[in-house]
Design a protein around this motif. Structure first.
Motif, PDB file in Angstrom:
ATOM      1  N   THR A  93       5.886   4.187  -5.144  1.00  0.00           N
ATOM      2  CA  THR A  93       6.650   3.303  -6.031  1.00  0.00           C
ATOM      3  C   THR A  93       7.928   3.949  -6.535  1.00  0.00           C
ATOM      4  O   THR A  93       8.881   3.255  -6.874  1.00  0.00           O
ATOM      5  N   ASP A  94       7.959   5.278  -6.597  1.00  0.00           N
ATOM      6  CA  ASP A  94       9.134   5.971  -7.117  1.00  0.00           C
ATOM      7  C   ASP A  94      10.056   6.352  -5.960  1.00  0.00           C
ATOM      8  O   ASP A  94      10.105   7.491  -5.521  1.00  0.00           O
ATOM      9  N   ARG A  95      10.799   5.396  -5.448  1.00  0.00           N
ATOM     10  CA  ARG A  95      11.700   5.663  -4.343  1.00  0.00           C
ATOM     11  C   ARG A  95      12.880   6.521  -4.770  1.00  0.00           C
ATOM     12  O   ARG A  95      13.578   7.086  -3.933  1.00  0.00           O
ATOM     13  N   GLY A  96      13.118   6.625  -6.076  1.00  0.00           N
ATOM     14  CA  GLY A  96      14.233   7.441  -6.554  1.00  0.00           C
ATOM     15  C   GLY A  96      14.067   8.915  -6.242  1.00  0.00           C
ATOM     16  O   GLY A  96      15.031   9.681  -6.296  1.00  0.00           O
ATOM     17  N   MET A  97      12.804   9.329  -5.896  1.00  0.00           N
ATOM     18  CA  MET A  97      12.554  10.726  -5.590  1.00  0.00           C
ATOM     19  C   MET A  97      12.804  11.041  -4.122  1.00  0.00           C
ATOM     20  O   MET A  97      12.776  12.193  -3.719  1.00  0.00           O
ATOM     21  N   ASP A  98      13.037  10.014  -3.285  1.00  0.00           N
ATOM     22  CA  ASP A  98      13.294  10.248  -1.862  1.00  0.00           C
ATOM     23  C   ASP A  98      14.654  10.914  -1.670  1.00  0.00           C
ATOM     24  O   ASP A  98      15.651  10.454  -2.234  1.00  0.00           O
ATOM     25  N   PRO A  99      14.727  11.990  -0.880  1.00  0.00           N
ATOM     26  CA  PRO A  99      16.043  12.538  -0.535  1.00  0.00           C
ATOM     27  C   PRO A  99      16.836  11.494   0.254  1.00  0.00           C
ATOM     28  O   PRO A  99      16.256  10.604   0.879  1.00  0.00           O
ATOM     29  N   PRO A 100      18.158  11.568   0.223  1.00  0.00           N
ATOM     30  CA  PRO A 100      18.963  10.605   0.977  1.00  0.00           C
ATOM     31  C   PRO A 100      18.568  10.585   2.451  1.00  0.00           C
ATOM     32  O   PRO A 100      18.408  11.627   3.080  1.00  0.00           O
ATOM     33  N   GLY A 101      18.387   9.376   2.973  1.00  0.00           N
ATOM     34  CA  GLY A 101      18.036   9.232   4.380  1.00  0.00           C
ATOM     35  C   GLY A 101      16.587   9.490   4.705  1.00  0.00           C
ATOM     36  O   GLY A 101      16.218   9.478   5.880  1.00  0.00           O
ATOM     37  N   MET A 102      15.740   9.702   3.697  1.00  0.00           N
ATOM     38  CA  MET A 102      14.319   9.970   3.925  1.00  0.00           C
ATOM     39  C   MET A 102      13.471   8.888   3.262  1.00  0.00           C
ATOM     40  O   MET A 102      13.753   8.463   2.142  1.00  0.00           O
ATOM     41  N   ILE A 103      12.432   8.445   3.956  1.00  0.00           N
ATOM     42  CA  ILE A 103      11.499   7.438   3.445  1.00  0.00           C
ATOM     43  C   ILE A 103      10.082   7.941   3.696  1.00  0.00           C
ATOM     44  O   ILE A 103       9.784   8.447   4.778  1.00  0.00           O
ATOM     45  N   GLU A 104       9.226   7.808   2.695  1.00  0.00           N
ATOM     46  CA  GLU A 104       7.862   8.322   2.800  1.00  0.00           C
ATOM     47  C   GLU A 104       6.845   7.193   2.856  1.00  0.00           C
ATOM     48  O   GLU A 104       6.980   6.176   2.174  1.00  0.00           O
ATOM     49  N   ARG A 105       5.831   7.390   3.683  1.00  0.00           N
ATOM     50  CA  ARG A 105       4.652   6.542   3.687  1.00  0.00           C
ATOM     51  C   ARG A 105       3.426   7.439   3.634  1.00  0.00           C
ATOM     52  O   ARG A 105       3.413   8.518   4.232  1.00  0.00           O
ATOM     53  N   GLN A 106       2.396   6.993   2.930  1.00  0.00           N
ATOM     54  CA  GLN A 106       1.163   7.765   2.816  1.00  0.00           C
ATOM     55  C   GLN A 106       0.050   7.027   3.557  1.00  0.00           C
ATOM     56  O   GLN A 106      -0.234   5.864   3.267  1.00  0.00           O
ATOM     57  N   LEU A 107      -0.548   7.712   4.511  1.00  0.00           N
ATOM     58  CA  LEU A 107      -1.641   7.143   5.301  1.00  0.00           C
ATOM     59  C   LEU A 107      -2.948   7.763   4.801  1.00  0.00           C
ATOM     60  O   LEU A 107      -3.154   8.979   4.909  1.00  0.00           O
ATOM     61  N   VAL A 108      -3.803   6.928   4.233  1.00  0.00           N
ATOM     62  CA  VAL A 108      -5.025   7.402   3.598  1.00  0.00           C
ATOM     63  C   VAL A 108      -6.219   7.130   4.504  1.00  0.00           C
ATOM     64  O   VAL A 108      -6.475   5.991   4.895  1.00  0.00           O
ATOM     65  N   GLU A 109      -6.932   8.192   4.855  1.00  0.00           N
ATOM     66  CA  GLU A 109      -8.076   8.065   5.749  1.00  0.00           C
ATOM     67  C   GLU A 109      -9.262   7.368   5.083  1.00  0.00           C
ATOM     68  O   GLU A 109      -9.394   7.350   3.857  1.00  0.00           O
ATOM     69  N   ARG A 110     -10.141   6.855   5.905  1.00  0.00           N
ATOM     70  CA  ARG A 110     -11.445   6.392   5.435  1.00  0.00           C
ATOM     71  C   ARG A 110     -12.237   7.613   4.970  1.00  0.00           C
ATOM     72  O   ARG A 110     -12.301   8.621   5.677  1.00  0.00           O
ATOM     73  N   PRO A 111     -12.836   7.575   3.773  1.00  0.00           N
ATOM     74  CA  PRO A 111     -13.557   8.754   3.279  1.00  0.00           C
ATOM     75  C   PRO A 111     -14.810   9.039   4.089  1.00  0.00           C
ATOM     76  O   PRO A 111     -15.420   8.149   4.687  1.00  0.00           O
ATOM     77  N   VAL A 112     -15.183  10.318   4.071  1.00  0.00           N
ATOM     78  CA  VAL A 112     -16.387  10.778   4.765  1.00  0.00           C
ATOM     79  C   VAL A 112     -17.374  11.297   3.717  1.00  0.00           C
ATOM     80  O   VAL A 112     -17.007  12.117   2.867  1.00  0.00           O
ATOM     81  N   ALA A 113     -18.598  10.832   3.765  1.00  0.00           N
ATOM     82  CA  ALA A 113     -19.628  11.256   2.814  1.00  0.00           C
ATOM     83  C   ALA A 113     -20.295  12.531   3.299  1.00  0.00           C
ATOM     84  O   ALA A 113     -20.618  12.664   4.484  1.00  0.00           O
TER      85      ALA A 113
END
Length: 218
Positions: free
Chosen positions: A48-68
């Motif tokens: 949500t805080d895109r203001g922290m992205d360096p210029p020209g950089m975009i982040e996505r977070q891929l969250v795995e299915r948890p393992v018990a």
């Protein structure tokens, strides 16, 4: 969807944001994490805080299915960074790097939860963090004896008495854990806001240090 994934895997060059937006989280994970050992990706998080992205950089977070496991649940959160030039649309930003961090949580009545995971700092294993997380829960509930040493920079009344400390800890979520100088250290609250830190030594479980401070500005 499977055909599109196969086409993207066969296409030369790194995947772009616009291409991944057309895929399910699981299919996107197969593309972004190709060649890496990973669990199926359950969701993709857009920071949500895109203001922290360096210029020209975009982040996505891929969250795995948890393992018990026997002590609790673990999963990895992959940070995928996409880059683009000043004359290139964001949708055409191409994957430039991928890194991962491990997160753990205690199981609930229905098994591994979807949220409420605690990030492990580098060098700490899930097998170390999960027993520590369970002990922190014991402290919160009053099921573990604890002699508190407490400090508070915020005048919140945290340190009024042991009961107040336990009540305050019970209302806060842990978001990171590490091991420093032989002690387990937890950070509670909301990242970027007032930080409540809990630390103890596995050799002296009853000696618990609690501190609340205002984080330094960026």
């Amino acid at each position: 969807m499977m055909l599109m994934t196969m086409v993207l895997l066969a296409t030369q060059g790194p995947p772009t944001l616009s291409a991944l937006a057309k895929l399910s989280p699981r299919a996107a994970g197969e593309i972004v994490l190709a060649g890496k050992d990973h669990e199926p990706v359950a969701k993709i998080v857009v920071p949500t805080d895109r203001g922290m992205d360096p210029p020209g950089m975009i982040e996505r977070q891929l969250v795995e299915r948890p393992v018990a496991g026997p002590q609790g649940c673990s999963r990895r959160r992959w940070i995928a960074r996409f880059s683009h030039g000043p004359d290139i649309a964001e949708g055409e930003a191409a994957l430039s790097s991928v890194s991962a961090s491990t997160e753990v949580a205690l199981p609930g009545a229905a098994g591994c939860p979807d949220d409420g995971y605690v990030r492990l700092n580098p060098g700490l294993e899930a097998t170390q963090a999960l027993p520590a997380l369970r002990y922190l829960d014991d402290i919160r509930r009053g099921d573990a004896p604890a002699k508190f040493t407490c400090s508070d920079e915020t005048a919140s009344g945290l340190c009024a008495d042991p009961g107040k400390i336990r009540q305050a800890l019970a209302k806060l979520s842990s978001w990171a854990v590490t091991r420093q100088n032989g002690q387990m250290v937890f950070w509670l609250g909301t990242p970027g806001q007032a930080v409540t830190e809990v630390r103890y030594s596995p050799d002296r479980l009853d000696q618990v240090t609690v501190s609340r401070r205002i984080p330094a500005p960026f």
